[in-house]
Design an enzyme around this catalytic site. Structure first.
Site, PDB file in Angstrom:
ATOM      1  CG  HIS A 143      -1.891  -1.228   1.304  1.00  0.00           C
ATOM      2  ND1 HIS A 143      -2.865  -1.251   0.694  1.00  0.00           N
ATOM      3  CD2 HIS A 143      -1.463  -2.382   2.197  1.00  0.00           C
ATOM      4  CE1 HIS A 143      -3.610  -2.583   0.921  1.00  0.00           C
ATOM      5  NE2 HIS A 143      -2.809  -3.072   1.699  1.00  0.00           N
TER       6      HIS A 143
ATOM      7  CB  ALA B 214      17.022 -14.646  15.612  1.00  0.00           C
TER       8      ALA B 214
ATOM      9  CB  THR C  20      15.279  -1.499   5.807  1.00  0.00           C
ATOM     10  OG1 THR C  20      16.184  -0.725   6.694  1.00  0.00           O
ATOM     11  CG2 THR C  20      14.218  -1.886   6.834  1.00  0.00           C
TER      12      THR C  20
ATOM     13  NE  ARG D 212      32.528 -13.692  13.656  1.00  0.00           N
ATOM     14  CZ  ARG D 212      32.432 -14.779  13.984  1.00  0.00           C
ATOM     15  NH1 ARG D 212      31.486 -15.162  14.739  1.00  0.00           N
ATOM     16  NH2 ARG D 212      33.294 -15.740  13.576  1.00  0.00           N
TER      17      ARG D 212
END
Length: 249
Positions: free
Chosen positions: A131, A174, A179, A197
């Site tokens: 959207h 995790a 982005t 790292r």
């Protein structure tokens, strides 16, 4: 509690070897009948767990050899493409890729997943916001392709957003939210994800491809292991564990 729920709570698999073979045969039949036709192209060696908890939707989905596609009760896998006008999303999965329970991969544009990549449980990969920021009724230009390189490892509940590239051999921690692009040979974590790292490629990487060098032998070894694990199981013992499980089960 149903018998199926009792079985999931047991400490060991009480099914006799023959029962396991029958169940595996049903899984293969269901996979061939209902899942395989959902791929535009698919290599050999597909391995599926709980296929009735896997949803393939839309065209343009392809995968290479030895795709391991695992779902579970309450953790269904969704691989889907979306058509917008003349544009249809595409999902291209390489060889030897592992997709774990609860993962959703949804494409409006194009998602490429490199060979030997491992995707842990409940990851979300989407190349669109779906959207527009101001027009909530349309996607508009809120879509960009995703490219995940070879031998990447996505940790549990990682989120990969639109327009992202992840370089080969890299690990996404995790819960990370990716982005921006992640370079090759590194570990990235956090929200938003950042490199924490560097990895040393000179040490070499052992990849999932090595598991399938002699696929027929691997299948024989797995069958022999199943026989060994079920060697003491009986039909009566299995039925008893369903209706009256004990701590020994």
């Amino acid at each position: 509690m149903s018998s199926g729920e009792r079985l999931t709570a047991l400490r060991r698999d009480r099914r006799p070897y023959l029962v396991r073979r029958i169940v595996n045969g049903w899984v293969r039949f269901y996979t061939e009948r209902f899942l395989v036709p959902g791929f535009d192209a698919l290599g050999p060696g597909l391995d599926v767990t709980s296929p009735w908890n896997i949803e393939l939707w839309g065209g343009g989905i392809s995968a290479g050899s030895h795709l391991h596609l695992h779902a579970a009760k309450g953790n269904f896998v969704r691989i889907a493409t979306w058509r917008t006008g003349d544009r249809e999303g595409r999902i291209e999965i390489g060889d030897n890729v592992l997709i774990s329970p609860g993962t959703h991969i949804v494409a409006s544009d194009r998602i490429v997943i490199g060979s030997d990549t491992m995707i842990a449980s409940q990851c979300y990969i989407s190349d669109s916001d779906w959207h527009d920021t101001y027009d909530r009724t349309a996607e508009l230009d809120k879509h960009r392709p995703i490219v995940i390189g070879r031998n990447v490892w996505l940790g549990v509940r990682a989120i990969i957003g639109k327009g992202v590239s992840i370089g080969e051999n890299s690990i996404i921690g995790a819960g990370a939210v990716v982005t921006r692009d992640i370079p090759a040979n590194c570990i990235a974590a956090g929200n938003p994800a950042r490199v924490v790292r560097e990895l040393d490629p000179s040490r070499g990487f052992r990849t999932r491809a090595e598991l399938f060098g002699d696929y027929e032998r691997l299948q024989r070894d797995m069958d022999n292991l199943t026989r060994f694990l079920a060697r003491e199981n009986t039909v009566l013992g299995w039925l008893r564990s369903i209706v009256a499980p004990t701590r020994a089960d």
